[in-house]
Design an enzyme around this catalytic site. Structure first.
Site, PDB file in Angstrom:
ATOM      1  N   SER A   1       0.852  -1.199   0.000  1.00  0.00           N
ATOM      2  CA  SER A   1       0.000   0.000   0.000  1.00  0.00           C
ATOM      3  C   SER A   1       0.881   1.240   0.000  1.00  0.00           C
ATOM      4  CB  SER A   1      -0.865   0.009   1.263  1.00  0.00           C
ATOM      5  OG  SER A   1      -1.531   1.249   1.403  1.00  0.00           O
TER       6      SER A   1
ATOM      7  N   TYR B   1      -2.169   0.182  10.719  1.00  0.00           N
ATOM      8  CA  TYR B   1      -2.113  -0.250   9.315  1.00  0.00           C
ATOM      9  C   TYR B   1      -0.763   0.112   8.709  1.00  0.00           C
ATOM     10  CZ  TYR B   1      -3.701  -0.890   4.438  1.00  0.00           C
ATOM     11  OH  TYR B   1      -3.842  -1.293   3.127  1.00  0.00           O
TER      12      TYR B   1
HETATM   13  N1  LIG Z   1      -8.674  -0.524  -1.187  1.00  0.00           N
HETATM   14  C1  LIG Z   1      -7.636   0.221  -0.961  1.00  0.00           C
HETATM   15  O1  LIG Z   1      -7.733   1.466  -0.929  1.00  0.00           O
HETATM   16  C2  LIG Z   1      -6.280  -0.406  -0.761  1.00  0.00           C
HETATM   17  C3  LIG Z   1      -5.157   0.437  -0.879  1.00  0.00           C
HETATM   18  C4  LIG Z   1      -3.894  -0.101  -0.698  1.00  0.00           C
HETATM   19  C5  LIG Z   1      -3.759  -1.441  -0.408  1.00  0.00           C
HETATM   20  N2  LIG Z   1      -4.855  -2.241  -0.288  1.00  0.00           N
HETATM   21  C6  LIG Z   1      -4.626  -3.653   0.042  1.00  0.00           C
HETATM   22  O2  LIG Z   1      -5.192  -4.449  -0.969  1.00  0.00           O
HETATM   23  C7  LIG Z   1      -5.518  -5.745  -0.423  1.00  0.00           C
HETATM   24  C8  LIG Z   1      -6.947  -6.108  -0.851  1.00  0.00           C
HETATM   25  O3  LIG Z   1      -7.855  -5.198  -0.284  1.00  0.00           O
HETATM   26  P1  LIG Z   1      -9.165  -4.688  -1.037  1.00  0.00           P
HETATM   27  O4  LIG Z   1      -9.040  -3.245  -1.226  1.00  0.00           O
HETATM   28  O5  LIG Z   1      -9.457  -5.549  -2.197  1.00  0.00           O
HETATM   29  O6  LIG Z   1     -10.253  -4.885   0.151  1.00  0.00           O
HETATM   30  P2  LIG Z   1     -11.463  -5.935   0.331  1.00  0.00           P
HETATM   31  O7  LIG Z   1     -12.444  -5.775  -0.768  1.00  0.00           O
HETATM   32  O8  LIG Z   1     -11.919  -5.746   1.731  1.00  0.00           O
HETATM   33  O9  LIG Z   1     -10.757  -7.344   0.164  1.00  0.00           O
HETATM   34  C9  LIG Z   1      -9.965  -7.915   1.190  1.00  0.00           C
HETATM   35  C10 LIG Z   1      -9.860  -9.400   0.926  1.00  0.00           C
HETATM   36  O10 LIG Z   1      -9.019  -9.985   1.908  1.00  0.00           O
HETATM   37  C11 LIG Z   1      -9.671 -11.131   2.421  1.00  0.00           C
HETATM   38  N3  LIG Z   1      -9.234 -11.421   3.769  1.00  0.00           N
HETATM   39  C12 LIG Z   1      -9.291 -10.621   4.866  1.00  0.00           C
HETATM   40  N4  LIG Z   1      -8.835 -11.278   5.929  1.00  0.00           N
HETATM   41  C13 LIG Z   1      -8.512 -12.534   5.509  1.00  0.00           C
HETATM   42  C14 LIG Z   1      -8.008 -13.690   6.159  1.00  0.00           C
HETATM   43  N5  LIG Z   1      -7.755 -13.713   7.468  1.00  0.00           N
HETATM   44  N6  LIG Z   1      -7.791 -14.802   5.415  1.00  0.00           N
HETATM   45  C15 LIG Z   1      -8.039 -14.803   4.088  1.00  0.00           C
HETATM   46  N7  LIG Z   1      -8.530 -13.752   3.431  1.00  0.00           N
HETATM   47  C16 LIG Z   1      -8.762 -12.626   4.137  1.00  0.00           C
HETATM   48  C17 LIG Z   1     -11.157 -10.815   2.339  1.00  0.00           C
HETATM   49  O11 LIG Z   1     -11.920 -12.024   2.239  1.00  0.00           O
HETATM   50  P3  LIG Z   1     -12.732 -12.717   3.426  1.00  0.00           P
HETATM   51  O12 LIG Z   1     -13.276 -11.622   4.304  1.00  0.00           O
HETATM   52  O13 LIG Z   1     -13.782 -13.482   2.670  1.00  0.00           O
HETATM   53  O14 LIG Z   1     -11.746 -13.608   4.109  1.00  0.00           O
HETATM   54  C18 LIG Z   1     -11.218 -10.104   0.995  1.00  0.00           C
HETATM   55  O15 LIG Z   1     -11.311 -11.025  -0.063  1.00  0.00           O
HETATM   56  C19 LIG Z   1      -5.300  -5.643   1.079  1.00  0.00           C
HETATM   57  O16 LIG Z   1      -4.056  -6.208   1.397  1.00  0.00           O
HETATM   58  C20 LIG Z   1      -5.274  -4.130   1.330  1.00  0.00           C
HETATM   59  O17 LIG Z   1      -4.517  -3.805   2.460  1.00  0.00           O
HETATM   60  C21 LIG Z   1      -6.118  -1.747  -0.461  1.00  0.00           C
END
Ligand SMILES: NC(=O)c1ccc[n+]([C@@H]2O[C@H](COP(=O)([O-])OP(=O)(O)OC[C@H]3O[C@@H](n4cnc5c(N)ncnc54)[C@H](OP(=O)(O)O)[C@@H]3O)[C@@H](O)[C@H]2O)c1
Length: 249
Positions: A133, A146
Site C-alpha cells: 500500500s 495499518y
Molecule cells: N482498497 C484500498 O484502498 C487499498 C489500498 C492499498 C492497499 N490495499 C490492500 O489491498 C488488499 C486487498 O484489499 P481490497 O481493497 O481488495 O479490500 P477488500 O475488498 O476488503 O478485500 C480484502 C480481501 O481480503 C480477504 N481477507 C481478509 N482477511 C482474511 C483472512 N484472514 N484470510 C483470508 N482472506 C482474508 C477478504 O476475504 P474474506 O473476508 O472473505 O476472508 C477479501 O477477499 C489488502 O491487502 C489491502 O490492504 C487496499
C-alpha cells in the site's frame, strides 16, 4: 505448455477477485482463497474453466496447511489478503485491531509464502507478488496500526527478494493508493456512510485497475522482475494528499 497455476489470497472481493479474473484471462489456472466461501465460490464460478475456490484463513496455520495441500503446483502467489481496521490514534489504539492487522497482512503473507515456496521454486519460474500500500511509505494520523503492518509487509518482500536471489523466483510488490473496494467498509466496521466519505469527490482506482498492474507484472518474461509498482489515482499525491471536487452533500 500446460497452464501455470496462480494462487490469489483474499479473492472473495475487491482487488483479489479482480486479480483472479485478470490472471485467468491471461491463461493461468487460478486458485482463489478467502474466508467467505460463498462469495469466493461465486467469483470462481463466474470465472469458469478450472478456477477453484478453497476456504482460507490466512491467520490460521491449520487453514493455510489445508489450503496449500489442495495446491499441488504453483507458479504465481498473489499475497493480497489483508486490510485495515479502525482509524484510531496511537493514544487510543485498540491492540486487538493492531494485532489482527499484523496477523493478516504480515504473517498471512509469510504463512502462505513459506508454505508454497517449495512449489514456486519447483515450477522453475515462480513469482511471489505482495499487495502492499502507499501506507507502506507514508504514515498518516490514525493509520498507525495499518502503517506499521504495511511497512512490515514491505520489509518482508524486500528481504525475500534478497534471500531468493539466484533461484528461479521473482518477488514483486504492488502498492496501491485509494481503491474503491470493501476496504473502507471493513475498516469502519460496516459503516457504509463513513466508508463512502473516503471516496467522496474523488475518482479512485478500481480493483480492475490494480489487477491489470498485477497481471502486467506476472506476464513479463521470466528474467524481468517488476520490483515495485506504486499505483495511485490521478486525484491522489501520496497517502495524505487527495484532491476532492465539491459534492452536493
Ligand atoms: N482498497 C484500498 O484502498 C487499498 C489500498 C492499498 C492497499 N490495499 C490492500 O489491498 C488488499 C486487498 O484489499 P481490497 O481493497 O481488495 O479490500 P477488500 O475488498 O476488503 O478485500 C480484502 C480481501 O481480503 C480477504 N481477507 C481478509 N482477511 C482474511 C483472512 N484472514 N484470510 C483470508 N482472506 C482474508 C477478504 O476475504 P474474506 O473476508 O472473505 O476472508 C477479501 O477477499 C489488502 O491487502 C489491502 O490492504 C487496499
Amino acid at each position: 505448455m500446460p497452464p501455470r497455476t496462480a494462487v490469489v489470497t483474499g479473492a472473495s472481493s475487491g482487488i483479489g477477485a479482480a486479480t483472479a479474473r485478470h490472471l485467468a484471462d491471461a491463461g493461468f489456472d487460478v486458485v482463489l482463497g478467502a474466508r467467505r466461501v460463498d462469495r469466493l465460490t461465486e467469483v470462481a464460478r463466474a470465472i469458469g474453466g478450472s478456477a477453484r475456490a478453497i476456504e482460507l484463513d490466512a491467520t490460521d496455520d491449520a487453514s493455510v496447511a489445508r489450503f496449500c495441500a489442495e495446491v499441488p503446483t504453483c507458479s504465481v502467489l498473489v499475497n493480497n489478503a489483508g486490510g485495515a481496521l479502525g482509524l484510531e490514534t496511537v493514544e487510543h489504539a485498540d491492540l486487538d485491531q493492531w494485532q489482527a492487522m499484523y496477523d493478516t497482512n504480515v504473517l498471512g503473507t509469510v504463512r502462505l509464502t513459506r508454505a508454497l515456496l517449495p512449489r514456486l521454486i519447483e515450477s522453475g519460474d515462480g513469482h511471489v507478488i505482495v499487495i502492499g500500500s502507499i501506507a507502506a511509505y507514508e504514515p498518516y494520523s490514525g493509520g498507525g496500526g495499518y502503517n506499521a503492518a504495511k511497512f512490515a509487509e514491505r520489509a518482508v518482500a524486500s528481504v525475500l527478494r534478497q534471500e531468493l536471489l539466484g533461484r528461479p523466483i521473482r518477488v514483486t510488490e504492488v502498492d496501491p493508493g485509494m481503491v474503491e473496494t470493501e476496504f473502507s467498509l471493513v475498516r469502519f466496521d460496516g459503516d457504509a456512510e463513513r466508508a463512502a466519505q473516503v471516496y467522496a469527490g474523488v475518482t479512485p482506482l478500481t480493483a480492475d485497475d490494480v489487477a491489470a498492474c498485477i497481471t502486467f507484472a506476472a506476464t513479463r518474461p521470466s528474467h524481468v522482475n517488476i520490483d515495485t509498482l506504486v499505483v495511485l489515482a490521478r486525484d491522489q499525491a501520496g497517502a495524505r494528499q487527495v484532491h476532492r471536487r465539491p459534492t452536493d452533500e
